[in-house]
Design a protein around this motif. Structure first.
Motif, PDB file in Angstrom:
ATOM      1  N   GLN A   1       0.882  -1.143  -0.041  1.00  0.00           N
ATOM      2  CA  GLN A   1       0.035  -0.054  -0.010  1.00  0.00           C
ATOM      3  C   GLN A   1       0.939   1.226   0.094  1.00  0.00           C
ATOM      4  O   GLN A   1       2.057   1.377   0.784  1.00  0.00           O
ATOM      5  CB  GLN A   1      -0.845   0.011   1.501  1.00  0.00           C
ATOM      6  N   ILE A   2       0.621   2.411  -0.841  1.00  0.00           N
ATOM      7  CA  ILE A   2       1.217   3.633  -0.905  1.00  0.00           C
ATOM      8  C   ILE A   2       0.691   4.559  -0.399  1.00  0.00           C
ATOM      9  O   ILE A   2      -0.464   4.994  -0.920  1.00  0.00           O
ATOM     10  CB  ILE A   2       2.053   3.695  -2.181  1.00  0.00           C
ATOM     11  N   LEU A   3       1.183   5.579   0.564  1.00  0.00           N
ATOM     12  CA  LEU A   3       0.723   6.666   0.955  1.00  0.00           C
ATOM     13  C   LEU A   3       1.565   7.898   0.574  1.00  0.00           C
ATOM     14  O   LEU A   3       2.831   7.939   0.981  1.00  0.00           O
ATOM     15  CB  LEU A   3       0.397   6.594   2.554  1.00  0.00           C
ATOM     16  N   LEU A   4       0.906   8.688  -0.069  1.00  0.00           N
ATOM     17  CA  LEU A   4       1.901   9.845  -0.570  1.00  0.00           C
ATOM     18  C   LEU A   4       1.356  11.276   0.073  1.00  0.00           C
ATOM     19  O   LEU A   4       0.082  11.569  -0.205  1.00  0.00           O
ATOM     20  CB  LEU A   4       1.865   9.926  -1.980  1.00  0.00           C
ATOM     21  N   PHE A   5       2.143  11.951   0.889  1.00  0.00           N
ATOM     22  CA  PHE A   5       1.811  13.111   1.505  1.00  0.00           C
ATOM     23  C   PHE A   5       2.609  14.224   1.022  1.00  0.00           C
ATOM     24  O   PHE A   5       3.781  14.121   0.726  1.00  0.00           O
ATOM     25  CB  PHE A   5       2.167  13.066   2.995  1.00  0.00           C
ATOM     26  N   SER A   6       1.787  15.269   0.680  1.00  0.00           N
ATOM     27  CA  SER A   6       2.529  16.397   0.033  1.00  0.00           C
ATOM     28  C   SER A   6       1.846  17.729   0.382  1.00  0.00           C
ATOM     29  O   SER A   6       0.498  17.672   0.339  1.00  0.00           O
ATOM     30  CB  SER A   6       2.333  16.289  -1.538  1.00  0.00           C
ATOM     31  N   ALA A   7       2.542  18.695   0.696  1.00  0.00           N
ATOM     32  CA  ALA A   7       1.978  19.889   1.084  1.00  0.00           C
ATOM     33  C   ALA A   7       1.297  20.695   0.015  1.00  0.00           C
ATOM     34  O   ALA A   7       0.144  21.336  -0.061  1.00  0.00           O
ATOM     35  CB  ALA A   7       2.920  21.135   1.549  1.00  0.00           C
ATOM     36  N   THR A   8       1.736  20.422  -1.409  1.00  0.00           N
ATOM     37  CA  THR A   8       1.419  21.022  -2.579  1.00  0.00           C
ATOM     38  C   THR A   8       1.215  19.568  -3.462  1.00  0.00           C
ATOM     39  O   THR A   8       1.949  18.832  -3.397  1.00  0.00           O
ATOM     40  CB  THR A   8       1.907  22.158  -3.080  1.00  0.00           C
ATOM     41  N   ILE A   9       0.423  19.680  -4.557  1.00  0.00           N
ATOM     42  CA  ILE A   9       0.325  18.702  -5.645  1.00  0.00           C
ATOM     43  C   ILE A   9       0.764  19.275  -6.835  1.00  0.00           C
ATOM     44  O   ILE A   9       0.008  19.501  -7.753  1.00  0.00           O
ATOM     45  CB  ILE A   9      -0.879  17.985  -5.545  1.00  0.00           C
ATOM     46  N   PRO A  10       2.004  19.778  -7.178  1.00  0.00           N
ATOM     47  CA  PRO A  10       2.417  20.236  -8.448  1.00  0.00           C
ATOM     48  C   PRO A  10       2.213  19.086  -9.513  1.00  0.00           C
ATOM     49  O   PRO A  10       2.262  17.844  -9.112  1.00  0.00           O
ATOM     50  CB  PRO A  10       3.783  20.741  -8.239  1.00  0.00           C
ATOM     51  N   TYR A  11       2.446  19.350 -10.589  1.00  0.00           N
ATOM     52  CA  TYR A  11       2.615  18.481 -11.882  1.00  0.00           C
ATOM     53  C   TYR A  11       3.368  17.282 -11.501  1.00  0.00           C
ATOM     54  O   TYR A  11       3.004  16.203 -11.853  1.00  0.00           O
ATOM     55  CB  TYR A  11       2.747  19.221 -13.076  1.00  0.00           C
ATOM     56  N   LYS A  12       4.747  17.378 -11.353  1.00  0.00           N
ATOM     57  CA  LYS A  12       5.463  16.290 -11.205  1.00  0.00           C
ATOM     58  C   LYS A  12       5.272  15.372 -10.073  1.00  0.00           C
ATOM     59  O   LYS A  12       5.564  14.127 -10.065  1.00  0.00           O
ATOM     60  CB  LYS A  12       7.069  16.983 -11.053  1.00  0.00           C
ATOM     61  N   VAL A  13       4.665  15.785  -8.927  1.00  0.00           N
ATOM     62  CA  VAL A  13       4.095  14.973  -7.902  1.00  0.00           C
ATOM     63  C   VAL A  13       2.815  14.110  -8.351  1.00  0.00           C
ATOM     64  O   VAL A  13       2.621  13.006  -8.233  1.00  0.00           O
ATOM     65  CB  VAL A  13       3.517  15.611  -6.690  1.00  0.00           C
ATOM     66  N   GLU A  14       1.954  14.797  -9.344  1.00  0.00           N
ATOM     67  CA  GLU A  14       0.798  14.184  -9.839  1.00  0.00           C
ATOM     68  C   GLU A  14       1.497  12.817 -10.811  1.00  0.00           C
ATOM     69  O   GLU A  14       0.967  11.871 -10.938  1.00  0.00           O
ATOM     70  CB  GLU A  14       0.048  15.208 -10.666  1.00  0.00           C
ATOM     71  N   GLN A  15       2.484  13.484 -11.477  1.00  0.00           N
ATOM     72  CA  GLN A  15       3.042  12.368 -12.397  1.00  0.00           C
ATOM     73  C   GLN A  15       3.745  11.174 -11.717  1.00  0.00           C
ATOM     74  O   GLN A  15       3.480  10.005 -12.283  1.00  0.00           O
ATOM     75  CB  GLN A  15       4.348  13.067 -13.170  1.00  0.00           C
ATOM     76  N   LEU A  16       4.258  11.598 -10.514  1.00  0.00           N
ATOM     77  CA  LEU A  16       4.904  10.322  -9.684  1.00  0.00           C
ATOM     78  C   LEU A  16       3.654   9.530  -9.338  1.00  0.00           C
ATOM     79  O   LEU A  16       3.748   8.245  -9.201  1.00  0.00           O
ATOM     80  CB  LEU A  16       5.723  10.854  -8.706  1.00  0.00           C
ATOM     81  N   ALA A  17       2.660  10.227  -8.709  1.00  0.00           N
ATOM     82  CA  ALA A  17       1.525   9.349  -8.238  1.00  0.00           C
ATOM     83  C   ALA A  17       1.081   8.301  -9.383  1.00  0.00           C
ATOM     84  O   ALA A  17       0.592   7.397  -8.933  1.00  0.00           O
ATOM     85  CB  ALA A  17       0.563  10.447  -7.680  1.00  0.00           C
ATOM     86  N   ASN A  18       0.764   9.055 -10.554  1.00  0.00           N
ATOM     87  CA  ASN A  18       0.180   8.114 -11.816  1.00  0.00           C
ATOM     88  C   ASN A  18       0.862   6.928 -11.982  1.00  0.00           C
ATOM     89  O   ASN A  18       0.584   5.886 -12.253  1.00  0.00           O
ATOM     90  CB  ASN A  18       0.143   9.017 -12.943  1.00  0.00           C
TER      91      ASN A  18
END
Length: 413
Positions: free
Chosen positions: A182-199
């Motif tokens: 299971q992966i939990l991703l915490f981020s103060a903001t969700i810029p494009y590169k965080v979105e990409q990583l999450a996808n």
């Protein structure tokens, strides 16, 4: 809602009560049930919202039934990856407090300090590992860390992790863990590169968003001072003598800037210390400890060094250099006025930072009060100083005679 409603068991509830928390925060209310249901989750929440407990508590609950393996038989079942040493240590302290009445063991590993003691603890066996990316991969390379049994992987402060250039390390760590995790991703903001990583690494994740990134507390008195760059230190001293009192966190953009300001304040008799990337781990911890114990009342930091650090009862934040990313302003000043307290922020703006003010005000939808009454006002017509690079090479155009050769010379003929 109380913590009892979140399906946490008695040993964990007892530990929570002893830390002094009664009711879960919004991010905990929303996240804990999802984690207990083994969902992948993306959480957008800022520092100070209680997000560490939002993953620590359900992880401890999920691992509770497997806690009685002998120390040697313990496998790493939860891995928390954190961008900075300070954050990793802080997360470790949270896990330690919440797991008081369990047999679950956790440890923290990070670079910038001796690897041997960390290896000794890992060899004894732990259930939960909190780590910075570089040191984790070092230990894995040496076959000290086995990630084959990781059930939950947490990526904390993902946006900062990517800003610091850890994207490849994060992807590598994710691949070293089991596919079923299971992966939990915490981020103060969700810029494009965080979105990409999450996808690329999360499976149909649930999303939790707590307070839009643009909100600043109503309890913070925000002030803006227009000042020539060369006078910022004088203005800072002037305000410390006459206006700003109590515990103060000052932000500068560079490590060099932090050092320079620290030396000036020390010479002027202030109790001050600093944290930045070039300082050893021990010195950074020492500075934080002294600040929390009120042995010093001024701490100067860069954004990266200060990210995620819990400092309660902060009276004021000074933005000595304005941040070029407007969200960073929100994070910085959000460290004061926590838990219903009142705080103040003082921002110094030189001619070349005026655009930053514009983008910050657009984000927070708020006009920051400009304070004109101070000894170092900025000329409203002042233009930013543009430093032009000195051109090297000949100052003469090709094919032209130099000044010397144009002078009448006696010829031999």
């Amino acid at each position: 809602m109380s913590f009892k409603d979140l399906q946490l068991n008695r040993p964990i509830l007892r530990a929570i009560a002893e830390t002094g928390y009664n009711d879960p925060t919004l991010v905990q209310e929303k996240t804990i049930p999802l984690v207990l249901n083994k969902k992948d989750v993306i959480v957008s929440a800022q520092t100070g919202t209680g997000k560490t407990a939002a993953f620590a508590l359900p992880i401890l609950r999920l691992l509770f039934d497997k806690q009685d393996a002998s120390k040697k038989g313990k496998k790493i079942r939860a891995l928390i990856v954190s961008p900075t040493r300070e954050l990793a240590i802080q997360i470790g302290e949270n896990f330690k407090n919440y797991s008081t009445y369990t047999n679950l063991r956790n440890t923290v590993v990070y670079g910038g300090t001796s690897i041997e003691p960390q290896i000794d603890i890992l060899k004894k066996g732990v259930d939960i590992l909190i780590a910075t990316p570089g040191r984790l991969l070092d230990l894995h390379k040496q076959d000290i860390v086995n990630l084959d049994y990781v059930e939950t992987l947490v990526l904390d402060e993902a946006d900062l992790m990517l800003d610091m250039g850890f994207i490849d390390d994060v992807k590598k760590i994710e691949r070293l863990c089991t596919k079923e995790k299971q992966i939990l991703l915490f981020s103060a903001t969700i810029p494009y590169k965080v979105e990409q990583l999450a996808n690329t690494i999360l499976k149909t994740p649930e999303r939790v968003e707590v307070t839009p990134n643009s909100s600043t507390s109503k309890n913070i008195n925000q002030m803006l001072y227009y000042v020539p760059k060369r006078n910022k230190i004088e203005l800072c001293l002037h305000l410390l003598r006459n206006t700003i009192k109590g515990s103060i966190l000052i932000f500068r953009r560079t490590k060099f800037g932090v050092e320079k300001l620290e030396q000036t304040l020390l010479k002027n008799g202030y109790k001050v210390d600093s944290i930045h990337g070039d300082k050893s781990q021990n010195l950074r911890q020492e500075a934080l400890k002294n600040f929390k114990l009120n042995n010093i009342n001024i701490l100067i930091a860069t954004d990266v060094a200060a990210r995620g650090i819990d400092i309660n009862n902060l009276d004021a934040v000074i933005n000595f250099d304005l941040p070029n990313i407007p969200e960073t302003y929100v994070h910085r000043i959000g460290r004061t006025a926590r838990a219903g307290n009142v705080g103040a922020s003082y921002s110094f703006c030189s001619a070349d930072e005026k655009n930053y003010v514009k983008t910050i005000q657009q984000l927070i939808q708020f006009q920051i009060d400009v304070i004109d009454e101070h000894p170092y006002p900025l000329d409203p017509k002042a233009k930013p100083i543009i430093h032009k690079s000195k051109k090297t090479g000949s100052k003469h155009k090709k094919g032209r005679k130099s000044a010397a050769s144009k002078k009448k010379k006696k010829r031999w003929y």
